[in-house]
Design an enzyme around this catalytic site. Structure first.
Site, PDB file in Angstrom:
ATOM      1  CB  SER A   1      -0.914   0.010   1.220  1.00  0.00           C
ATOM      2  OG  SER A   1      -0.261   0.681   2.281  1.00  0.00           O
ATOM      3  CE  LYS A   2      -1.113   5.406  -4.592  1.00  0.00           C
ATOM      4  NZ  LYS A   2      -2.255   6.073  -5.148  1.00  0.00           N
ATOM      5  NE  ARG A   3      -2.468   2.852   4.923  1.00  0.00           N
ATOM      6  CZ  ARG A   3      -3.413   2.742   4.005  1.00  0.00           C
ATOM      7  NH1 ARG A   3      -3.808   3.802   3.358  1.00  0.00           N
ATOM      8  NH2 ARG A   3      -3.966   1.581   3.725  1.00  0.00           N
TER       9      ARG A   3
END
Ligand code: GLU
Length: 472
Positions: A253-255
């Site tokens: 994920s982008k996190r």
């Protein structure tokens, strides 16, 4: 018309990660191979979550990878603008037309009512499907709600909920929408479009022929097909790539900072090696080959060989692929790339000419450039000794004294001859001779061959190193 047009449509809500960049890469390679057009479209439909910084970053990351778009921001094109945020009036027109044709409607159901509906569904263990209640509000009910200040969303009517699709990666997929979803929102109460409306209008108006995207969008695809058909467009062909999973088994994920393109750049991975590694996440070239240059990749990549099995990010494999790419560089290219990296990351701490000269020595034994600063410590005159005890024995001191005698007596010789002159005059042999020499010269127990390091230093520098070792 008729020729292939694909797009990469990121939402600028975080840094591109390995999975995102794989979607970009597969679209790009597919377009290159087919002589098609690759479009970059920024899907900033949610202004609150989109940030200029991320947009800038994703543009930089794509260019760094060598992925260039034929149409899109900066380069323009006939289907622009390529920023969703500049196309809101277009989406509104389409929503309007759908309402006029009875295919969509203003829905006055409130957020609270929807939350309650979901809560009930959860309690009864049913899927949280919208029950379409807003379709049938009476005129009086609507007026009452308007008077309460409720602003409507626009919902698309799902009329024909059985659907089959032939996915380019997954083959035949069928959906039973009856169970899955009710009428869905295409325009929010504040008049902004949802992702579903924007993506369909844009794919249609930009004449996109193939949509290659992550599997996380598979459940959106029936909505998109129905919406496109309702607007009178022929849906593109869809292909959904299986998600890439991270070290702990979770989808990326982008996190997750550790898998962002930024982070690979910081670590000193070559863009062509990253592209090579990413291509292998889902693509099986048919033979056992694993190392491809950027040009070879563009020739060899075939969407038909992309499979739907899940892929896992393996940082050791990436390091290995990068190491292979480093080894095939010429010494000159290796130094150029390495120096550019050290400068970009502000890690160049020694004299540039000297660094440039010594760099090829490390070509065969590093996996990524961020290992270089530590290796380059060999160029400093005051490095730390990795194992001080080894230079403190009487045998080691004898070696250093002899080395200094040899240096004082004649010309600076190649390392092998230099060592051959020391050997008969000292007691130590083999490892016991070479380890103290290595430590005195480099401070480390392991590293490149001494005969490659030796000629990079002046006689004065070498003398200083032995004097220092003798005094330590
Ligand atoms: N904007 C979407 C995303 O970043 C991509 C949508 C699509 O490719 O259709 O996930």
């Amino acid at each position: 018309m008729g020729s292939i047009r694909v797009r990469f449509a990121p939402s600028p809500t975080g840094y591109l990660h390995l999975g995102n960049i794989r979607t970009a890469l597969f679209n790009y390679l597919f377009a290159k191979r087919e002589g098609g057009t690759f479009i970059l479209r920024i899907e900033d439909t949610d202004p609150e979550r989109s940030e200029a910084e991320y947009r800038q970053a994703l543009t930089e990351d794509l260019l760094w990878m060598g992925i260039r778009w034929d149409e899109g921001p900066e380069v323009g094109g006939a289907s622009g603008p390529y920023l969703a945020s500049e196309r809101f009036s277009i989406y509104r027109q389409y929503a309007q037309t759908l309402i006029q044709e009875g295919k969509a409607y203003h829905c006055y159901v409130t957020e609270e009512e929807i939350e309650e509906m979901k809560r009930l569904a959860r309690a009864e263990k049913r899927p949280p499907r919208f029950d379409n209640r807003g379709r049938d509000f009476s005129k009086a009910e609507i007026e009452k709600r308007k008077a309460q200040g409720i602003r409507p969303t626009v919902r698309f009517k799902i009329e024909n909920p059985k659907l089959k699709m032939n996915d380019l990666v997954r083959g035949e997929v069928s959906f039973n929408l009856d169970e899955m979803l009710g009428d869905f929102v295409i325009q929010r109460a504040d008049g902004t479009p949802t992702f579903h409306l924007a993506v369909c209008v844009d794919d249609a108006l930009m004449n996109i022929t193939h949509v290659i995207r992550g599997e996380d969008h598979l459940s959106n695809t029936p909505k998109h097909i129905l919406l496109l058909e309702a607007m009178g467009f022929k849906p593109p062909q869809y292909g959904h790539l299986s998600l890439v999973h991270g070290p702990g088994g979770e989808p990326l994920s982008k996190r997750l900072e550790s898998v962002s393109v930024r982070e690979f750049r910081r670590k000193g991975i070559l863009p062509q090696a990253l592209a090579n590694y990413i291509a292998l996440l889902g693509w099986a070239p048919g033979d056992n080959r694993e190392i491809f240059s950027w040009q070879e990749l563009q020739k060899a990549f075939d969407l038909k060989q992309v499979n739907k099995s899940r892929s896992n990010y393996d940082s050791q494999k990436l390091d290995w692929v990068n190491g292979q790419h480093l080894r095939i560089l010429s010494d000159e290219d290796f130094s150029r790339h390495a120096l550019a990296y050290l400068k970009e990351q502000k890690l160049l701490r020694q004299d540039e000419t000297l660094v440039h000269k010594i760099l090829p020595v490390f070509k065969d034994n590093i996996e990524h450039f961020d290992q270089l600063p530590e290796r380059l410590e060999v160029l400093s005159d005051d490095f730390q000794y990795e194992s001080p005890a080894m230079i403190q024995t009487p045998e080691a001191k004898e070696i250093f004294r002899t080395a200094l005698d040899v240096l004082n007596a004649g010309m600076l010789l190649p390392f092998d001859d230099f060592a051959a002159q020391i050997k008969p005059k000292v007691k130590a042999k083999g490892k016991n001779l070479f380890m103290p020499l290595r430590l005195a010269l480099t401070g480390k127990e392991h590293g490149p061959e001494l005969k490659r390091i030796f000629p990079l230093f002046s006689r004065d520098q070498i003398k200083k190193r032995f004097e220092r070792a003798l005094a330590s």
